[in-house]
Design a protein around this motif. Structure first.
Motif, PDB file in Angstrom:
ATOM      1  N   ASP A 155      -0.924   9.588   2.864  1.00  0.00           N
ATOM      2  CA  ASP A 155      -2.555  10.317   2.598  1.00  0.00           C
ATOM      3  C   ASP A 155      -2.375  11.450   2.896  1.00  0.00           C
ATOM      4  N   ALA A 156      -1.722  12.020   3.944  1.00  0.00           N
ATOM      5  CA  ALA A 156      -1.634  13.509   4.392  1.00  0.00           C
ATOM      6  C   ALA A 156      -0.581  14.199   3.520  1.00  0.00           C
TER       7      ALA A 156
ATOM      8  N   ASP B  86      -4.792   4.791  -7.451  1.00  0.00           N
ATOM      9  CA  ASP B  86      -5.975   5.343  -6.584  1.00  0.00           C
ATOM     10  C   ASP B  86      -6.238   4.332  -5.661  1.00  0.00           C
TER      11      ASP B  86
ATOM     12  N   SER C 282       1.055  -1.225  -0.186  1.00  0.00           N
ATOM     13  CA  SER C 282      -0.205   0.109   0.091  1.00  0.00           C
ATOM     14  C   SER C 282       0.828   1.142   0.104  1.00  0.00           C
ATOM     15  N   GLU C 283       1.977   1.352   0.956  1.00  0.00           N
ATOM     16  CA  GLU C 283       2.861   2.548   1.022  1.00  0.00           C
ATOM     17  C   GLU C 283       3.470   2.863  -0.426  1.00  0.00           C
TER      18      GLU C 283
ATOM     19  N   LYS D 206       0.946   4.277  -2.819  1.00  0.00           N
ATOM     20  CA  LYS D 206       0.821   5.581  -2.462  1.00  0.00           C
ATOM     21  C   LYS D 206       1.834   6.588  -2.749  1.00  0.00           C
TER      22      LYS D 206
ATOM     23  N   GLU E 140      -2.393  18.188  -3.241  1.00  0.00           N
ATOM     24  CA  GLU E 140      -3.545  18.648  -3.905  1.00  0.00           C
ATOM     25  C   GLU E 140      -4.156  19.889  -3.399  1.00  0.00           C
TER      26      GLU E 140
ATOM     27  N   PHE F  65      -0.329  13.398   0.197  1.00  0.00           N
ATOM     28  CA  PHE F  65      -1.090  13.828  -0.999  1.00  0.00           C
ATOM     29  C   PHE F  65      -2.057  14.751  -0.846  1.00  0.00           C
ATOM     30  N   ASP F  66      -2.474  14.872   0.367  1.00  0.00           N
ATOM     31  CA  ASP F  66      -3.710  15.836   0.529  1.00  0.00           C
ATOM     32  C   ASP F  66      -2.743  17.318   0.380  1.00  0.00           C
TER      33      ASP F  66
ATOM     34  N   ARG G 179       1.981   7.086  -6.561  1.00  0.00           N
ATOM     35  CA  ARG G 179       0.788   8.157  -6.960  1.00  0.00           C
ATOM     36  C   ARG G 179       1.242   9.598  -6.585  1.00  0.00           C
ATOM     37  N   TRP G 180       1.966   9.784  -5.125  1.00  0.00           N
ATOM     38  CA  TRP G 180       2.190  11.012  -4.955  1.00  0.00           C
ATOM     39  C   TRP G 180       3.451  11.588  -6.204  1.00  0.00           C
TER      40      TRP G 180
END
Length: 479
Positions: free
Chosen positions: A317-318, A479, A276-277, A280, A324, A320-321, A283-284
């Motif tokens: 996740d943070a 995603d 998962s990491e 992600k 964004e 990537f936030d 993705r980033w």
């Protein structure tokens, strides 16, 4: 006749090299083998290091605002231009002789005053008064370095990383040699990493932020620990980009800072990522590259915001936030590609995607790669509708050089096609040998009507849409 801007000239040089010349902030030029800096449409600095050139491309001399040209350590056969004047000749020869060599034959020539003033500015160097500060021999290395940093913070400034490196070296003699030995492992990416990224990463692991202001106060034992973490993190980051993100060269990055969050996250997690990491982090990286995350606004401010997320263990996740919030949108739409040329991160992203999808050279059948052997097979940016043909039909430069008119093929194939119309070389040279799939793998329409010059606008619209679809489809897997 349309006047060529500096950016048009950069496009010409890119075409000759068969490689994208990315636009970077001035602070990142040193870290890039191939890059340029610009103020609006005026190119101020250009680095052509690591290109294996034997001659300076003639188009370089059209860059009227160029203030700095970095050529690395390539050995050149000749600098073939009448406008390149030897500095020694300026002091040995009469100014009239120099002007005559440059093609100035009378006082009425509009370039007479311009060239005369330039020659005089060089000659005035001999009248410059230099200051010399003699330091007491009892002064410590740290004290001497502090004076060096303060003196060089005025006037024409050194890079902040140069000053930080001087401060580190004052406490740790031999540090520069350690860096040189380490980066030698990275082959063609060595110049990209040394010394700018390494000094930055060492500072980050010592201070948990990216700015160099406090590095002079860090004791040697803490610097040694930070250096080890910087090495481990950077090794992981480069391996991750090369092998997981399939990045063939760090010169493809839209900003060198993209290396850093990956290095920091990996080091904070002991180089151990679960599935998962990994997903992600990829993705980033892809979205941060595509959207020029560190090329919009103050790159250090943006980086420090990302580092705060990582050092406070808020997770990917943070992170990537954070991305964004900064870039406002992630996925592409057609307006993100319309009118964009090879300097856009969208262009290199398209290359990543087409290569990932298995696109090959249109005649040799070789997989697209920067690492092929032989100049004949090196990837070049090919104008599907040739520039000469489009110019004859009154098509503007922006539309001619748009991403939607560029394919990736080997140099030998590119030279074989030259300025043929697509309707001719598609049918005669490509389809009989490699089939229609050779075209569709690079998003070229099979509708023969779109291969005609009268339908160039429709051709561009087709490839814009297909490019956006392909890139977004590639990104959605993360995603």
């Amino acid at each position: 006749m349309t006047t060529r801007t500096d950016l048009n000239v950069i496009g010409t040089i890119s075409k000759q090299l068969g490689r994208v010349i990315p636009l970077v902030p001035l602070t990142e030029l040193h870290a890039s083998q191939l890059a340029f800096c610009a103020d609006g449409e005026m190119v101020q600095a250009l680095s052509l290091r690591g290109c294996g050139l034997r001659k300076v491309p003639e188009a370089v001399w059209e860059l009227t605002s160029l203030q700095a040209l970095s050529l690395g350590e390539n050995e050149f056969e000749t600098l073939s231009t009448p406008y390149w004047v030897s500095v020694s000749d300026i002091y040995k020869l009469d100014q009239a002789i120099l002007l005559q060599k440059a093609g100035i034959t009378s006082f009425e020539d509009p370039l007479f005053r311009k060239y005369s003033e330039r020659i005089q500015r060089v000659k005035n160097i001999e009248n410059y008064l230099y200051s010399m500060h003699i330091l007491d021999s009892t002064m410590s290395y740290e004290e001497a370095t502090e004076i060096f940093v303060r003196v060089n913070s005025l006037g024409v400034k050194l890079r902040s990383s140069d000053l930080a490196l001087a401060q580190i070296s004052s406490k740790w003699p031999g540090f520069i040699q350690l860096m040189e030995d380490y980066v030698s492992e990275f082959d063609n990416d060595a110049d990209f990493l040394f010394d700018w990224i390494l000094v930055r990463l060492t500072t980050i692991f010592a201070t948990k932020q990216s700015r160099f202001k406090t590095i002079g106060r860090i004791p040697k034992p803490k610097l040694e620990k930070a250096w080890k973490r910087a090495k481990d993190g950077l090794t992981y980051s480069v391996n991750f980009l090369r092998n997981n993100a399939k990045l063939e060269s760090l010169s493809f990055l839209s900003a060198a800072f993209l290396i850093i969050p990956i290095a920091v996250y990996a080091e904070l997690h002991n180089g151990e990522l679960n599935v998962s990491e990994e997903k992600k982090l990829l993705r980033w990286f892809y979205f941060a590259h595509l959207r020029g995350h560190y090329s919009v606004g103050s790159s250090e401010t943006v980086l420090d915001s990302d580092l705060s997320v990582l050092f406070n263990n808020k997770g990917l996740d943070a992170l990537f936030d954070n991305l964004e919030k900064h870039v406002n949108k992630t996925y592409l739409d057609i307006e993100d590609i319309r009118g964009r040329g090879i300097r856009s991160p969208v262009f290199t992203m398209l290359y990543f995607v087409l290569r990932h999808n298995g696109a090959k050279d249109w005649i040799s059948g070789l997989q697209m790669s920067e690492k092929v052997l032989g100049d004949a097979n090196k990837i070049e940016n090919h104008h599907i509708f040739p520039k000469s043909l489009l110019s004859k039909h009154g098509i503007g430069t922006k539309e001619i050089n748009e991403i939607a008119n560029i394919a990736f093929i080997g140099g030998k194939t590119n030279r074989r096609i030259l300025d043929k119309e697509p309707s001719k070389y598609f049918e005669k040279d490509i389809i009989p040998k490699r089939g229609e799939e050779a075209l569709t793998s690079q998003l070229v329409p099979l509708d023969r009507e779109l291969w005609k010059i009268k339908n160039y606008d429709k051709f561009l619209n087709y490839r814009r849409n297909e490019s956006v679809k392909s890139i977004n489809h590639f990104l959605k897997q993360y995603d």
